[in-house]
Design an enzyme around this catalytic site. Structure first.
Site, PDB file in Angstrom:
ATOM      1  N   ASN A 164      12.682   2.545   4.685  1.00 41.60           N
ATOM      2  CA  ASN A 164      13.650   3.182   3.799  1.00 41.60           C
ATOM      3  C   ASN A 164      14.581   4.007   4.677  1.00 41.60           C
ATOM      4  O   ASN A 164      14.129   4.703   5.582  1.00 41.60           O
ATOM      5  CB  ASN A 164      12.943   4.075   2.784  1.00 41.60           C
ATOM      6  CG  ASN A 164      12.148   3.269   1.778  1.00 41.60           C
ATOM      7  OD1 ASN A 164      12.595   2.206   1.342  1.00 41.60           O
ATOM      8  ND2 ASN A 164      10.974   3.751   1.410  1.00 41.60           N
ATOM      9  N   VAL A 202      10.725  11.269   3.949  1.00 43.47           N
ATOM     10  CA  VAL A 202      10.270  11.949   5.171  1.00 43.47           C
ATOM     11  C   VAL A 202      11.247  11.601   6.293  1.00 43.47           C
ATOM     12  O   VAL A 202      11.354  10.422   6.675  1.00 43.47           O
ATOM     13  CB  VAL A 202       8.838  11.533   5.550  1.00 43.47           C
ATOM     14  CG1 VAL A 202       8.405  12.232   6.841  1.00 43.47           C
ATOM     15  CG2 VAL A 202       7.859  11.853   4.424  1.00 43.47           C
ATOM     16  N   ASP A 254      -0.991   5.373   3.702  1.00 42.21           N
ATOM     17  CA  ASP A 254      -0.089   6.165   2.863  1.00 42.21           C
ATOM     18  C   ASP A 254      -0.913   6.955   1.835  1.00 42.21           C
ATOM     19  O   ASP A 254      -1.838   6.418   1.219  1.00 42.21           O
ATOM     20  CB  ASP A 254       0.936   5.255   2.171  1.00 42.21           C
ATOM     21  CG  ASP A 254       2.114   6.037   1.647  1.00 42.21           C
ATOM     22  OD1 ASP A 254       3.233   5.851   2.174  1.00 42.21           O
ATOM     23  OD2 ASP A 254       1.937   6.853   0.700  1.00 42.21           O
ATOM     24  N   HIS A 265       6.840   1.031   6.590  1.00 41.32           N
ATOM     25  CA  HIS A 265       5.824   0.809   5.556  1.00 41.32           C
ATOM     26  C   HIS A 265       5.299  -0.618   5.688  1.00 41.32           C
ATOM     27  O   HIS A 265       6.083  -1.568   5.853  1.00 41.32           O
ATOM     28  CB  HIS A 265       6.440   0.900   4.155  1.00 41.32           C
ATOM     29  CG  HIS A 265       6.902   2.255   3.736  1.00 41.32           C
ATOM     30  ND1 HIS A 265       6.160   3.083   2.921  1.00 41.32           N
ATOM     31  CD2 HIS A 265       8.054   2.925   3.997  1.00 41.32           C
ATOM     32  CE1 HIS A 265       6.825   4.208   2.689  1.00 41.32           C
ATOM     33  NE2 HIS A 265       7.987   4.135   3.332  1.00 41.32           N
ATOM     34  N   HIS A 308       9.680   5.580   9.854  1.00 40.45           N
ATOM     35  CA  HIS A 308       8.349   4.990   9.683  1.00 40.45           C
ATOM     36  C   HIS A 308       8.499   3.643   9.017  1.00 40.45           C
ATOM     37  O   HIS A 308       9.344   3.443   8.154  1.00 40.45           O
ATOM     38  CB  HIS A 308       7.439   5.903   8.859  1.00 40.45           C
ATOM     39  CG  HIS A 308       8.073   6.405   7.594  1.00 40.45           C
ATOM     40  ND1 HIS A 308       8.991   7.437   7.576  1.00 40.45           N
ATOM     41  CD2 HIS A 308       7.949   5.990   6.315  1.00 40.45           C
ATOM     42  CE1 HIS A 308       9.389   7.648   6.328  1.00 40.45           C
ATOM     43  NE2 HIS A 308       8.777   6.769   5.549  1.00 40.45           N
TER      44      HIS A 308
HETATM   45  P1  AMP Z   1       9.674   7.325   2.558  1.00 40.15           P
HETATM   46  O1  AMP Z   1       9.878   7.680   1.106  1.00 40.15           O
HETATM   47  O2  AMP Z   1      10.109   5.944   2.932  1.00 40.15           O
HETATM   48  O3  AMP Z   1      10.228   8.401   3.446  1.00 40.15           O
HETATM   49  O4  AMP Z   1       8.092   7.289   2.761  1.00 40.15           O
HETATM   50  C1  AMP Z   1       7.332   8.415   3.014  1.00 40.15           C
HETATM   51  C2  AMP Z   1       5.913   8.029   2.693  1.00 40.15           C
HETATM   52  O5  AMP Z   1       5.052   9.000   3.272  1.00 40.15           O
HETATM   53  C3  AMP Z   1       5.601   7.970   1.210  1.00 40.15           C
HETATM   54  O6  AMP Z   1       5.156   6.669   0.868  1.00 40.15           O
HETATM   55  C4  AMP Z   1       4.524   9.030   1.023  1.00 40.15           C
HETATM   56  O7  AMP Z   1       3.547   8.667   0.073  1.00 40.15           O
HETATM   57  C5  AMP Z   1       3.942   9.136   2.422  1.00 40.15           C
HETATM   58  N1  AMP Z   1       3.326  10.400   2.723  1.00 40.15           N
HETATM   59  C6  AMP Z   1       3.831  11.652   2.477  1.00 40.15           C
HETATM   60  N2  AMP Z   1       2.973  12.580   2.918  1.00 40.15           N
HETATM   61  C7  AMP Z   1       1.928  11.921   3.467  1.00 40.15           C
HETATM   62  C8  AMP Z   1       0.715  12.349   4.104  1.00 40.15           C
HETATM   63  N3  AMP Z   1       0.418  13.649   4.245  1.00 40.15           N
HETATM   64  N4  AMP Z   1      -0.144  11.389   4.545  1.00 40.15           N
HETATM   65  C9  AMP Z   1       0.154  10.090   4.389  1.00 40.15           C
HETATM   66  N5  AMP Z   1       1.273   9.626   3.807  1.00 40.15           N
HETATM   67  C10 AMP Z   1       2.153  10.532   3.350  1.00 40.15           C
END
Ligand code: AMP
Length: 116
Positions: free
Chosen positions: A89, A98, A33, A104, A102
Site C-alpha cells: 500500500n 504505517v 499481521d 503484505h 512493508h
Molecule cells: P498498511 O495499512 O499497508 O500500512 O499496513 C499496516 C499493517 O500493519 C496493517 O495490516 C496492520 O494490521 C499491521 N500492524 C499494525 N500494527 C501492528 C503490530 N503491532 N504488529 C503486527 N502488525 C501490525
C-alpha cells in the site's frame, strides 16, 4: 543532530514491541499481521525505515528484490502452495497506515479481483 522517532516497525525489529516474528536477517524482518485479512497474513519489512514506495531510491533496488525472495520462502514455509497475494500500500488513497515500507503477503483463501 536531529534524531527521528523510531517507526512502529523499527521498534518491533528492536524488540521494544512484541510481535510474532516468522523470520529475520540483516536486511529485514517478517511478522504476522496483528489484524489478519486472510488465514495467513504476514508483513515483510526492511530494517531500513523507508517511508513508502514513493521514497525508494536506486540504492534500494537490491533490498527490494530481497524482500520478494524472503516473501517467497516464508510463503512456502507457511504452506501457501496454492498461491498468495502480495501488496504494497502506498499513500493515502491506498490506506497505507504505517509509514515504514512493508510488503503484505496474504494467502490461505481465494483472493478477489479487483481488490477493494
Ligand atoms: P498498511 O495499512 O499497508 O500500512 O499496513 C499496516 C499493517 O500493519 C496493517 O495490516 C496492520 O494490521 C499491521 N500492524 C499494525 N500494527 C501492528 C503490530 N503491532 N504488529 C503486527 N502488525 C501490525
Amino acid at each position: 543532530m536531529t534524531s527521528f522517532p523510531k517507526t512502529l516497525f523499527e521498534r518491533i525489529a528492536d524488540r521494544e514491541i512484541p510481535a510474532d516474528m516468522l523470520f529475520e536477517d540483516d536486511q529485514c524482518i517478517v511478522i504476522r499481521d496483528i489484524n489478519p485479512q486472510a488465514p495467513v497474513h504476514f508483513l515483510v519489512i526492511p530494517r531500513k525505515p523507508i517511508p513508502s514506495l514513493d521514497d525508494l531510491s536506486i540504492d534500494d533496488q537490491s533490498l527490494m528484490g530481497h524482500l520478494f525472495l524472503v516473501a517467497k520462502e516464508v510463503a512456502a514455509a507457511e504452506g501457501l502452495s496454492g498461491g498468495y497475494r502480495t501488496v504494497f500500500n502506498c499513500g493515502r488513497d491506498a490506506f497505507q497506515t504505517v509509514p515504514h515500507i512493508h510488503l503484505h503477503v496474504l494467502g490461505g483463501r481465494k483472493m478477489g479481483w479487483p481488490p477493494g
